[in-house]
Design a protein around this motif. Sequence first.
Motif: not given
Length: 117
Positions: A50-56, A58-64
């Motif tokens: 779950r931590l990995i999923e949330r991190t990914k 969050g990174l994807e949202r920041a990129r968008r």
Amino acid sequence: MVSAIQTVLELDRLGVPVLSVREGWLDTSGPARPLLVAIFGWVAEQERTRLIERTKAGLERARRQGKRLGRPPASQVLLHAARDLVLAGVPVAEAARRKGVSRATLQRFLHAARASA
């Protein structure tokens, strides 16, 4: 919770029995030990997933959103000043330290400058 689970798993790995005053069922020395260790391991794995999923996510949202990720770029002014120090005979690590840039960044900058010359 995850750190407590990791602690219990590590203690079990070291052969240290775990007994809880608050949770009587938490006894890793009894017959339910393999089951408890398996459950703790599964819970820790799920938390990590779950931590990995949330991190990914969050990174994807920041990129968008167009946000810059990672370390900010090094100042070209400082890199040129550090290069001048190196050309004057100062070791790369010392020049980087004096100008407040990373040694690796300065080395990449110097290498790129040599390649383009």
